[in-house]
Every structure is written in structure tokens, then in C-alpha cells.
Scaffold this active site. Structure first.
Site, PDB file in Angstrom:
ATOM      1  N   ASP A  64       0.876  -1.172   0.000  1.00  0.00           N
ATOM      2  CA  ASP A  64       0.000   0.000   0.000  1.00  0.00           C
ATOM      3  C   ASP A  64       0.917   1.228   0.000  1.00  0.00           C
ATOM      4  O   ASP A  64       1.612   1.484   0.992  1.00  0.00           O
ATOM      5  CB  ASP A  64      -0.881  -0.026   1.253  1.00  0.00           C
ATOM      6  CG  ASP A  64      -1.821   1.174   1.326  1.00  0.00           C
ATOM      7  OD1 ASP A  64      -1.689   2.100   0.495  1.00  0.00           O
ATOM      8  OD2 ASP A  64      -2.683   1.182   2.217  1.00  0.00           O
ATOM      9  N   SER A 146      -0.552  12.834 -15.650  1.00  0.00           N
ATOM     10  CA  SER A 146      -1.695  12.696 -16.555  1.00  0.00           C
ATOM     11  C   SER A 146      -1.792  13.953 -17.407  1.00  0.00           C
ATOM     12  O   SER A 146      -1.312  15.022 -17.001  1.00  0.00           O
ATOM     13  CB  SER A 146      -2.984  12.551 -15.736  1.00  0.00           C
ATOM     14  OG  SER A 146      -4.109  12.685 -16.577  1.00  0.00           O
ATOM     15  N   TYR A 158      -8.350  15.119  -8.642  1.00  0.00           N
ATOM     16  CA  TYR A 158      -7.423  14.383  -9.512  1.00  0.00           C
ATOM     17  C   TYR A 158      -6.527  15.328 -10.308  1.00  0.00           C
ATOM     18  O   TYR A 158      -5.309  15.134 -10.380  1.00  0.00           O
ATOM     19  CB  TYR A 158      -8.228  13.507 -10.469  1.00  0.00           C
ATOM     20  CG  TYR A 158      -7.391  12.610 -11.362  1.00  0.00           C
ATOM     21  CD1 TYR A 158      -6.824  11.444 -10.858  1.00  0.00           C
ATOM     22  CD2 TYR A 158      -7.187  12.921 -12.702  1.00  0.00           C
ATOM     23  CE1 TYR A 158      -6.068  10.615 -11.675  1.00  0.00           C
ATOM     24  CE2 TYR A 158      -6.436  12.092 -13.526  1.00  0.00           C
ATOM     25  CZ  TYR A 158      -5.878  10.932 -13.005  1.00  0.00           C
ATOM     26  OH  TYR A 158      -5.133  10.112 -13.811  1.00  0.00           O
ATOM     27  N   LYS A 162      -2.439  15.417  -9.985  1.00  0.00           N
ATOM     28  CA  LYS A 162      -1.539  15.085 -11.097  1.00  0.00           C
ATOM     29  C   LYS A 162      -0.630  16.270 -11.439  1.00  0.00           C
ATOM     30  O   LYS A 162       0.502  16.074 -11.889  1.00  0.00           O
ATOM     31  CB  LYS A 162      -2.342  14.627 -12.313  1.00  0.00           C
ATOM     32  CG  LYS A 162      -2.984  13.251 -12.104  1.00  0.00           C
ATOM     33  CD  LYS A 162      -1.937  12.181 -11.848  1.00  0.00           C
ATOM     34  CE  LYS A 162      -2.524  10.804 -11.636  1.00  0.00           C
ATOM     35  NZ  LYS A 162      -1.517   9.759 -11.384  1.00  0.00           N
TER      36      LYS A 162
END
Ligand code: NAD
Length: 264
Positions: A64, A146, A158, A162
Site C-alpha cells: 500500500d 496525466s 485528480y 496530477k
């Protein structure tokens, strides 16, 4: 005479790929193995990591990335089991159901996404850089960012995370250059991680949800210049470039592998 093909040969190199059980991480692990590297595949999903390891003749471990002490132990274990650590690919990331309009993002969603996509990348970079610097052989760190880092679409969670990964990459490139460690960001565009042939982008109706971010993404996918989603192996090929002698003088870069997405 040296052949250019020798520059992409990763024989004798050891790579650690996080989130390698499926999707892009599996494609990256396969490509690195095809180039000759020994690959340690880690993932929260130990069973999936084991499957990728079987396909790539590699090793696997359950990990993890949000657990900083487990990450430090995992990087050391990679060296113990495979003899060295030359390449780290920080691919593990989450996004399913963790985007959307800002008002709908709960504290838990924010913390979950940033703990995997940002804290996890930091923990892995720190642990691997320590080992690479101590070994004195240089190295490669490739952080999976991304296209959303510069071209928003999934949501503030998100897209922000990124962008953080892209900027951490530049800072680490500067800091680790004196040690011969190149740090670069891979910026995948739409990549098909559900098995089978990647869909053609013009196929089917353009579904509009009425939600501005989602519609922007759908519209771009519909018009993607390459005409299809990427296969995970196409991301893997770019990682082989960043992991190999082909990119000796490339550090701090943000490399879109996006079929032209960022031109739209
Ligand atoms: N698929 C795309 O179109 C696309 C586009 C741009 C960027 N990305 C990025 O590429 C990376 C891989 O995405 P994907 O589409 O293959 O996703 P995926 O969901 O198919 O695979 C992600 C993998 O990460 C693992 N993972 C999740 N949380 C983890 C944790 N805490 N510790 C260790 N492993 C964990 C999952 O178990 C899974 O195997 C992500 O960083 C994602 O943000 C994907």
C-alpha cells in the site's frame, strides 16, 4: 559499432513498478521486461501483482503506497531480492468515482485521492532516491502524472494531484541530477484499461451528461487526433524510453503520451 538498439536494452537493470497488477502498470511492467529489465511488481492487490509477475518472469509484493514505512521496507526488499534498484515507476493511482464537481467532493474523497496519488508518489521517490544515491549508480524515476495535470477534466481532486506530481518531478529532477538520477513524468492520455482492443474514438454517440468537466472530457475523447484510446503497452514503450540510455539527457520532462489530446 554501437547499435541504437543497445541503448534501449535494460538487461542487468532492476525496476520497481507500483500499481502493476493491472491497467497501465501491467503494460509498463510488460514493456520493461521485454526490454530486458528484472521487474518487481507491487500493488495493493497482491493476487494481481502475482499474475503480472508470472507474465513478466518478475517478482511481486503486496504494497500500500500510502503506508510510508511499508514503502521504505518495500524499496529495500527490492534491493535484497533483486540485487539493486535502477528504475522506479510510480504508477499506482486512483480516480474511479473520485472526481466530479467541487461541491460534491467530501473530505474523505479528497484525502483518499491525495494520499495515494501524491503522498504515495512522495514516499516511493524518497525511499528509492535514498537507495539510489547510496548505491552511487545513478537511476531513473518515472512518475505517472496525466494530461489532466495541464488540461483539467476529472475534477479538482485528480487534476490538482496530477499537477502536483508533475511539479514534484521537476523539483526532484533538479535535486537528484548531481547524483545521475533522471526524474521524469509520464502523462498518459485516454488509455484503455478494461481489456480487449482500445475503442476507436469516433465510435458511438457522444454522450453528454450536462456536467461541464465530464462533457469536456467526453468531447476531447470523441475528437482524439490518434483516433483511438491508447493500449497500456503504448504507455510502457514511453517508459522504456525514459528508463533507458535513449533518454540520458532528459530530466524534469513532462512527456504527454496522449495521441494528440493536448493539441485539442
Ligand atoms: N487510464 C487512463 O486513461 C489514465 C490516463 C492518465 C493517467 N492515468 C494514471 O495511470 C495510473 C494507472 O492508472 P490505470 O488506468 O491503469 O488504473 P487502474 O485502476 O487500472 O490500476 C491502478 C492500480 O493501482 C493499484 N493501487 C490503487 N491504490 C493503491 C495503493 N494505495 N497502493 C498500491 N497500489 C494501489 C490498483 O490496485 C490497481 O492495480 C494512475 O496513476 C492513473 O492516474 C491513467
Amino acid at each position: 559499432m554501437t547499435k541504437a538498439a543497445d541503448w534501449i536494452d535494460l538487461s542487468g537493470k532492476v525496476a520497481h513498478v507500483t500499481g502493476g497488477a493491472k491497467g497501465i502498470g501491467r503494460g509498463i511492467s510488460r514493456a520493461l521486461a521485454m526490454a530486458g529489465a528484472r521487474v518487481m511488481i507491487s500493488d495493493l492487490d497482491g493476487e494481481g501483482a502475482q499474475q503480472t509477475a508470472q507474465e513478466t518472469d518478475g517478482e511481486w509484493m503486496q504494497l500500500d503506497v500510502t503506508d510510508s514505512s511499508a514503502v521504505a521496507a518495500a524499496m529495500s526488499e527490492t534491493v535484497e531480492r533483486l540485487g539493486r534498484l535502477d528504475i522506479l515507476v510510480n504508477n499506482a493511482g486512483v480516480y474511479h468515482g473520485l472526481g466530479g464537481p467541487v461541491g460534491a467532493i467530501t473530505d474523505d474523497v479528497w484525502k483518499t485521492l491525495w494520499s495515494v496519488n501524491v503522498d504515495g508518489v512522495f514516499y516511493c521517490c524518497r525511499a528509492a532516491a535514498d537507495l539510489m544515491v547510496a548505491a552511487g549508480n545513478g537511476g531513473r524515476i518515472i512518475n505517472v502524472s496525466s494530461t489532466q495535470a495541464v488540461s483539467p477534466g476529472v475534477g479538482v481532486t485528480y487534476d490538482g494531484a496530477k499537477a502536483a506530481v508533475a511539479q514534484m518531478t521537476r523539483t526532484l529532477a533538479l535535486e537528484l541530477a548531481p547524483h545521475g538520477i533522471n526524474v521524469n513524468a509520464l502523462a498518459p492520455g485516454p488509455t484503455w484499461v478494461h481489456g480487449g482492443e482500445p475503442p476507436r474514438t469516433g465510435d458511438g454517440e457522444l454522450k453528454r451528461t450536462g456536467e461541464p468537466l465530464a462533457d469536456t472530457v467526453a468531447d476531447r475523447i470523441h475528437r482524439l487526433p490518434a483516433g483511438h484510446w491508447a493500449d497500456p503497452l503504448e504507455q510502457g514503450k514511453a517508459v522504456v524510453f525514459l528508463a533507458s540510455e535513449m533518454s540520458d539527457f532528459v530530466t524534469g520532462a513532462y512527456l504527454p503520451v496522449d495521441g494528440g489530446w493536448l493539441t485539442l
